[in-house]
Design a protein around this motif. Structure first.
Motif, PDB file in Angstrom:
ATOM      1  N   ARG A  41       2.437   8.515  -8.091  1.00 53.87           N
ATOM      2  CA  ARG A  41       1.743   9.740  -8.452  1.00 53.87           C
ATOM      3  C   ARG A  41       2.669  10.613  -9.288  1.00 53.87           C
ATOM      4  O   ARG A  41       3.883  10.575  -9.118  1.00 53.87           O
ATOM      5  CB  ARG A  41       1.315  10.523  -7.201  1.00 53.87           C
ATOM      6  CG  ARG A  41       0.325   9.776  -6.326  1.00 53.87           C
ATOM      7  CD  ARG A  41       0.030  10.518  -5.061  1.00 53.87           C
ATOM      8  NE  ARG A  41      -0.958   9.811  -4.249  1.00 53.87           N
ATOM      9  CZ  ARG A  41      -1.320  10.160  -3.030  1.00 53.87           C
ATOM     10  NH1 ARG A  41      -0.778  11.224  -2.463  1.00 53.87           N
ATOM     11  NH2 ARG A  41      -2.215   9.471  -2.357  1.00 53.87           N
ATOM     12  N   GLU A 100      -7.603   8.875   1.202  1.00 57.07           N
ATOM     13  CA  GLU A 100      -7.916   7.708   0.379  1.00 57.07           C
ATOM     14  C   GLU A 100      -9.425   7.420   0.423  1.00 57.07           C
ATOM     15  O   GLU A 100     -10.079   7.659   1.451  1.00 57.07           O
ATOM     16  CB  GLU A 100      -7.148   6.482   0.872  1.00 57.07           C
ATOM     17  CG  GLU A 100      -5.684   6.470   0.494  1.00 57.07           C
ATOM     18  CD  GLU A 100      -5.501   6.295  -1.011  1.00 57.07           C
ATOM     19  OE1 GLU A 100      -5.786   5.203  -1.525  1.00 57.07           O
ATOM     20  OE2 GLU A 100      -5.064   7.262  -1.668  1.00 57.07           O
ATOM     21  N   PRO A 101      -9.995   6.891  -0.675  1.00 61.05           N
ATOM     22  CA  PRO A 101     -11.438   6.623  -0.690  1.00 61.05           C
ATOM     23  C   PRO A 101     -11.900   5.674   0.411  1.00 61.05           C
ATOM     24  O   PRO A 101     -13.045   5.747   0.862  1.00 61.05           O
ATOM     25  CB  PRO A 101     -11.667   6.012  -2.080  1.00 61.05           C
ATOM     26  CG  PRO A 101     -10.523   6.492  -2.910  1.00 61.05           C
ATOM     27  CD  PRO A 101      -9.361   6.622  -1.979  1.00 61.05           C
ATOM     28  N   TRP A 102     -11.024   4.777   0.852  1.00 67.02           N
ATOM     29  CA  TRP A 102     -11.433   3.798   1.862  1.00 67.02           C
ATOM     30  C   TRP A 102     -11.456   4.364   3.278  1.00 67.02           C
ATOM     31  O   TRP A 102     -12.036   3.748   4.179  1.00 67.02           O
ATOM     32  CB  TRP A 102     -10.526   2.569   1.838  1.00 67.02           C
ATOM     33  CG  TRP A 102      -9.072   2.841   2.090  1.00 67.02           C
ATOM     34  CD1 TRP A 102      -8.091   2.980   1.150  1.00 67.02           C
ATOM     35  CD2 TRP A 102      -8.426   3.001   3.365  1.00 67.02           C
ATOM     36  NE1 TRP A 102      -6.879   3.217   1.757  1.00 67.02           N
ATOM     37  CE2 TRP A 102      -7.049   3.229   3.105  1.00 67.02           C
ATOM     38  CE3 TRP A 102      -8.852   2.955   4.683  1.00 67.02           C
ATOM     39  CZ2 TRP A 102      -6.122   3.429   4.132  1.00 67.02           C
ATOM     40  CZ3 TRP A 102      -7.934   3.152   5.715  1.00 67.02           C
ATOM     41  CH2 TRP A 102      -6.580   3.377   5.429  1.00 67.02           C
ATOM     42  N   PHE A 103     -10.853   5.525   3.503  1.00 61.74           N
ATOM     43  CA  PHE A 103     -10.749   6.028   4.886  1.00 61.74           C
ATOM     44  C   PHE A 103     -12.127   6.363   5.447  1.00 61.74           C
ATOM     45  O   PHE A 103     -12.930   7.053   4.820  1.00 61.74           O
ATOM     46  CB  PHE A 103      -9.860   7.264   4.956  1.00 61.74           C
ATOM     47  CG  PHE A 103      -9.842   7.859   6.339  1.00 61.74           C
ATOM     48  CD1 PHE A 103      -9.205   7.193   7.373  1.00 61.74           C
ATOM     49  CD2 PHE A 103     -10.507   9.044   6.626  1.00 61.74           C
ATOM     50  CE1 PHE A 103      -9.223   7.707   8.671  1.00 61.74           C
ATOM     51  CE2 PHE A 103     -10.520   9.567   7.912  1.00 61.74           C
ATOM     52  CZ  PHE A 103      -9.868   8.888   8.934  1.00 61.74           C
ATOM     53  N   GLU A 119       0.823  -1.203   0.000  1.00 66.77           N
ATOM     54  CA  GLU A 119       0.000   0.000   0.000  1.00 66.77           C
ATOM     55  C   GLU A 119       0.863   1.261   0.000  1.00 66.77           C
ATOM     56  O   GLU A 119       0.597   2.211  -0.745  1.00 66.77           O
ATOM     57  CB  GLU A 119      -0.899   0.011   1.224  1.00 66.77           C
ATOM     58  CG  GLU A 119      -1.759   1.264   1.324  1.00 66.77           C
ATOM     59  CD  GLU A 119      -2.426   1.396   2.666  1.00 66.77           C
ATOM     60  OE1 GLU A 119      -3.669   1.328   2.705  1.00 66.77           O
ATOM     61  OE2 GLU A 119      -1.713   1.588   3.677  1.00 66.77           O
ATOM     62  N   ARG A 176       2.145   1.846  -3.409  1.00 60.27           N
ATOM     63  CA  ARG A 176       1.124   2.310  -4.357  1.00 60.27           C
ATOM     64  C   ARG A 176       0.778   3.776  -4.121  1.00 60.27           C
ATOM     65  O   ARG A 176       0.458   4.506  -5.069  1.00 60.27           O
ATOM     66  CB  ARG A 176      -0.128   1.433  -4.257  1.00 60.27           C
ATOM     67  CG  ARG A 176       0.121  -0.017  -4.629  1.00 60.27           C
ATOM     68  CD  ARG A 176      -1.158  -0.795  -4.841  1.00 60.27           C
ATOM     69  NE  ARG A 176      -2.044  -0.813  -3.700  1.00 60.27           N
ATOM     70  CZ  ARG A 176      -1.959  -1.665  -2.681  1.00 60.27           C
ATOM     71  NH1 ARG A 176      -0.981  -2.560  -2.658  1.00 60.27           N
ATOM     72  NH2 ARG A 176      -2.825  -1.638  -1.687  1.00 60.27           N
ATOM     73  N   LEU A 177       0.830   4.219  -2.867  1.00 58.02           N
ATOM     74  CA  LEU A 177       0.544   5.624  -2.585  1.00 58.02           C
ATOM     75  C   LEU A 177       1.593   6.555  -3.185  1.00 58.02           C
ATOM     76  O   LEU A 177       1.335   7.750  -3.377  1.00 58.02           O
ATOM     77  CB  LEU A 177       0.469   5.850  -1.074  1.00 58.02           C
ATOM     78  CG  LEU A 177      -0.785   5.302  -0.380  1.00 58.02           C
ATOM     79  CD1 LEU A 177      -0.637   5.395   1.127  1.00 58.02           C
ATOM     80  CD2 LEU A 177      -2.033   6.034  -0.844  1.00 58.02           C
ATOM     81  N   ASP A 192      -1.652  11.074   3.566  1.00 54.48           N
ATOM     82  CA  ASP A 192      -1.909  10.302   2.347  1.00 54.48           C
ATOM     83  C   ASP A 192      -3.096   9.370   2.527  1.00 54.48           C
ATOM     84  O   ASP A 192      -3.917   9.195   1.617  1.00 54.48           O
ATOM     85  CB  ASP A 192      -0.678   9.464   1.973  1.00 54.48           C
ATOM     86  CG  ASP A 192       0.423  10.275   1.307  1.00 54.48           C
ATOM     87  OD1 ASP A 192       0.142  11.410   0.860  1.00 54.48           O
ATOM     88  OD2 ASP A 192       1.562   9.771   1.234  1.00 54.48           O
ATOM     89  N   ARG A 193      -3.192   8.750   3.688  1.00 55.81           N
ATOM     90  CA  ARG A 193      -4.250   7.767   3.922  1.00 55.81           C
ATOM     91  C   ARG A 193      -5.576   8.417   4.287  1.00 55.81           C
ATOM     92  O   ARG A 193      -6.638   7.856   3.970  1.00 55.81           O
ATOM     93  CB  ARG A 193      -3.795   6.788   5.004  1.00 55.81           C
ATOM     94  CG  ARG A 193      -2.710   5.841   4.462  1.00 55.81           C
ATOM     95  CD  ARG A 193      -1.839   5.282   5.553  1.00 55.81           C
ATOM     96  NE  ARG A 193      -0.853   4.341   5.029  1.00 55.81           N
ATOM     97  CZ  ARG A 193       0.319   4.694   4.488  1.00 55.81           C
ATOM     98  NH1 ARG A 193       0.655   5.983   4.391  1.00 55.81           N
ATOM     99  NH2 ARG A 193       1.152   3.779   4.034  1.00 55.81           N
ATOM    100  N   LYS A 231     -10.120  -1.055   8.113  1.00 57.59           N
ATOM    101  CA  LYS A 231     -10.138  -0.719   6.693  1.00 57.59           C
ATOM    102  C   LYS A 231     -11.085  -1.679   5.993  1.00 57.59           C
ATOM    103  O   LYS A 231     -11.236  -2.839   6.417  1.00 57.59           O
ATOM    104  CB  LYS A 231      -8.724  -0.836   6.109  1.00 57.59           C
ATOM    105  CG  LYS A 231      -8.601  -0.542   4.610  1.00 57.59           C
ATOM    106  CD  LYS A 231      -7.141  -0.650   4.163  1.00 57.59           C
ATOM    107  CE  LYS A 231      -6.993  -0.388   2.679  1.00 57.59           C
ATOM    108  NZ  LYS A 231      -5.575  -0.457   2.234  1.00 57.59           N
ATOM    109  N   HIS A 282     -11.823  -3.357   2.181  1.00 58.61           N
ATOM    110  CA  HIS A 282     -11.388  -3.584   0.805  1.00 58.61           C
ATOM    111  C   HIS A 282     -12.619  -3.915  -0.044  1.00 58.61           C
ATOM    112  O   HIS A 282     -13.332  -4.878   0.265  1.00 58.61           O
ATOM    113  CB  HIS A 282     -10.407  -4.756   0.736  1.00 58.61           C
ATOM    114  CG  HIS A 282      -9.142  -4.557   1.497  1.00 58.61           C
ATOM    115  ND1 HIS A 282      -7.965  -4.190   0.899  1.00 58.61           N
ATOM    116  CD2 HIS A 282      -8.868  -4.676   2.828  1.00 58.61           C
ATOM    117  CE1 HIS A 282      -7.014  -4.093   1.810  1.00 58.61           C
ATOM    118  NE2 HIS A 282      -7.535  -4.385   2.989  1.00 58.61           N
TER     119      HIS A 282
END
Length: 314
Positions: free
Chosen positions: A42, A199-202, A35, A38-39, A195-196, A231, A233
């Motif tokens: 950009r 994120e859409p999942w936060f 993860e 991946r962050l 960064d987290r 979290k 997924h």
């Protein structure tokens, strides 16, 4: 075969890297880069200590490697590497070429750690060929079961959820204390947290904080003593939606009083009851038997492992 090394990804670099990683994840059933890695994918200003190697076969994406070295490869004795080769181009020596490029960039007499996510056999073959030794095992454990019962909180401890923008600094301080000896988690910065949080999942409703009254502060002051960040997924073509025990941390001063067990149960109940997810995963190092025992007691078992190999450059 061409390998392009850069500190800052262009749009073309990013497209090539993502093409490799997407194809690898589809073929292997797991992500080829963590993860955190991946962050970093950009198109933006360079991130200190991060380098990218993009491998092409003609004009087609062939491989990708990400190197993390806090002060840059030329100055730091240890570098951590994640790499992947496009599944259509495997077993053609491209992984070896990519690893050679990483080791050459690292310079002589350096230690290089590289991950094999899921213990991929191709990585094991490369490790044997380069005389690398296994230095770390990160276990993914899973649990499919109803929510556990309520575990009592230690006396004086109360529970609430995370407040973005208000709890950031105190949480980072607690995280550093709780994971002082962890190679990644304990070194999180404000940027890593930020960064987290975008994120859409936060979801702050799934980020639980344990607090105690702070007698050294003004009336009503509190101090953070533990947390459970969950979290979710989303479902993929190979997996249903999954919950995750993203990270559980307890202040060292609270160790042994049942707070970690209580926080784990709180998060599992949230994932099962509020989010409808009975299958939950987590990651834990194999050399952390205390945490493993806590997770095994509530039904977690090993699902797969990530392996870290270490090699020295000449």
């Amino acid at each position: 075969m061409a390998i392009h090394t850069t500190d800052s990804l262009t749009a073309e670099d990013l497209d090539a890297a993502r093409a490799v990683l997407t194809a690898a994840a589809t073929a292997d059933g797991r992500e080829a880069v963590s993860e955190a890695g991946r962050l970093r994918l950009r198109v933006d200003a360079p991130r200190p200590g991060i380098r990218h190697l993009v491998q092409l076969a003609g004009s087609s994406p062939a491989g990708y490697a990400q190197v993390e070295a806090p002060e840059g490869l030329a100055a730091e004795p240890t570098a951590t590497v994640e790499l992947a080769v496009h599944p259509d181009l495997r077993r053609q020596g491209r992984g070896r070429q990519l690893l050679d490029a990483v080791l050459a960039a690292a310079g002589p007499r350096r230690t290089v750690d590289f991950w094999a996510h899921g213990g991929h056999p191709g990585a094991a073959r490369l490790a044997e060929e380069y005389g690398a030794r296994l230095v770390r095992e990160l276990r993914q454990m899973r649990r499919t079961a109803p929510a556990p019962g309520v575990e009592p909180l230690p006396s004086g401890v109360t529970l609430r959820t995370f407040r973005p923008g208000q709890d950031d600094k105190a949480w980072l301080q607690l995280n550093a204390r709780a994971f002082a000896h962890h190679p990644e988690q304990g070194s999180w910065t404000a940027g890593d947290l930020a960064d987290r949080l975008v994120e859409p999942w936060f979801d702050p409703a799934g980020f639980f904080l344990a607090t105690r009254p702070d007698p050294t502060g003004p009336e009503g002051a509190e101090r953070l003593v533990g947390f459970h960040w969950t979290k979710v997924h989303p479902a993929t073509v190979t997996e249903p939606a999954l919950g995750e025990v993203y990270v559980v941390g307890v202040d060292p001063a609270e160790q042994g009083n049942g707070l970690g067990r209580a926080l784990t149960a709180v998060g599992l109940r949230h994932l099962a009851q509020a989010r409808g997810l009975e299958t939950v995963l987590l990651y834990v190092d194999a050399d952390n038997p205390a945490a493993i025992r806590v997770y095994e007691r509530v039904g977690f078992a090993i699902h797969e492992v990530d392996l870290m190999y270490q090699v020295r450059t000449g």
